[in-house]
Design a protein around this motif. Structure first.
Motif, short mmCIF file in Angstrom:
data_model
loop_
_atom_site.label_atom_id
_atom_site.label_comp_id
_atom_site.label_asym_id
_atom_site.label_seq_id
_atom_site.Cartn_x
_atom_site.Cartn_y
_atom_site.Cartn_z
N LEU A 120 -6.86 5.87 4.48
CA LEU A 120 -6.57 6.46 3.17
C LEU A 120 -6.50 7.98 3.30
O LEU A 120 -7.41 8.61 3.82
N TYR A 138 -8.18 -0.53 -5.67
CA TYR A 138 -6.90 -1.20 -5.41
C TYR A 138 -5.90 -0.86 -6.51
O TYR A 138 -6.26 -0.80 -7.69
N CYS A 139 -4.67 -0.61 -6.12
CA CYS A 139 -3.60 -0.34 -7.07
C CYS A 139 -2.55 -1.46 -6.98
O CYS A 139 -2.47 -2.16 -5.98
N SER A 148 1.55 -2.60 -7.28
CA SER A 148 2.93 -2.09 -7.18
C SER A 148 3.90 -3.26 -7.28
O SER A 148 3.51 -4.42 -7.12
N THR A 208 -0.90 -5.86 -4.42
CA THR A 208 -1.98 -4.87 -4.51
C THR A 208 -2.16 -4.20 -3.15
O THR A 208 -1.87 -4.79 -2.11
N TYR A 209 -2.63 -2.96 -3.18
CA TYR A 209 -2.88 -2.23 -1.94
C TYR A 209 -4.06 -1.27 -2.15
O TYR A 209 -4.37 -0.89 -3.29
N LYS A 210 -4.73 -0.93 -1.05
CA LYS A 210 -5.85 0.01 -1.12
C LYS A 210 -5.31 1.40 -1.43
O LYS A 210 -4.41 1.88 -0.75
N CYS A 211 -5.87 2.02 -2.45
CA CYS A 211 -5.33 3.32 -2.83
C CYS A 211 -6.40 4.38 -3.07
O CYS A 211 -6.11 5.47 -3.53
N GLY A 212 -7.65 4.06 -2.78
CA GLY A 212 -8.68 5.07 -2.99
C GLY A 212 -10.07 4.51 -2.79
O GLY A 212 -10.26 3.34 -2.44
#
Length: 202
Positions: A49, A160-161, A163, A172-176
């Motif tokens: 990240l 998780y965000c 898109s 979903t993907y790791k975003c923070g």
């Protein structure tokens, strides 16, 4: 320090002594606990990240409560490598002040750790006969000491965000990272109040 491979977390404290009261220059304490899965985010998960403004001073997003921990056992420094290879370096100055608790000892024994590492403190069988150190007047009397620490910032959860691709399919993907703050209050036996002068009432 968090040893993710061995599932052990180590707290080390260096407390400045009061030379005029016959204390050493400083006193070292170590507290060893089992690290629960997903309690702290491992560095490998964070490495992918990108961090915006890495120089910024960050405040925890979630302030968690104070965990009360009764430390009932001491660990032998020369044998504690079985729990984590980091203990020898982290706790070398603590010597006989390396504390842990029954619940974690039982877990480690079930995993095959040698029981000779651990020695029960007197409070486990005679807890009613010891006062808290702040209520003990005689500097040479045994008592129950308390020491508190607070981790002001640590990575506690991944964010998780969502898109959508060109076809409208969601993913979903790791975003923070979510950051937390948490306090720990350790209670443990000391053979004399002289080893716990920070507990005196003011």
């Amino acid at each position: 320090l968090a040893d993710f491979k061995q599932e052990v977390k180590i707290f080390r404290a260096l407390i400045l002594g009061e030379l005029e009261r016959g204390q050493n220059q400083y006193q070292a304490l170590c507290f060893i606990l089992r690290l629960s899965r997903n309690e702290i985010i491992p560095s490998e998960s964070m490495a992918r990240l990108r961090q915006k403004n890495p120089q910024a001073i960050r405040l925890a997003e979630e302030r968690r409560g104070l965990e009360q921990l009764t430390m009932t056992t001491v660990a032998n420094l020369s044998r504690a490598w079985q729990l984590s290879s980091h203990i020898r370096n982290m706790c070398s100055e603590a010597q006989e002040a390396i504390y842990t608790r029954d619940a974690d000892v039982k877990y480690w024994l079930e995993k095959g750790v040698d029981g000779s590492i651990f020695e029960a403190l007197p409070q486990t069988t005679e807890v009613s006969s010891f006062q808290a150190c702040h209520a003990t007047k005689d500097l040479w009397q045994p008592c129950l000491c308390m020491y508190s620490v607070r981790l002001e910032w640590y990575p506690c959860l991944l964010k998780y965000c969502r898109s959508r691709d060109a076809t409208g399919k969601g993913s979903t993907y790791k975003c923070g990272i979510k950051s937390c703050s948490k306090g720990y209050n350790f209670t443990y036996y000391v053979p004399q109040k002289q080893l716990c002068l920070w507990n005196e009432e003011t």
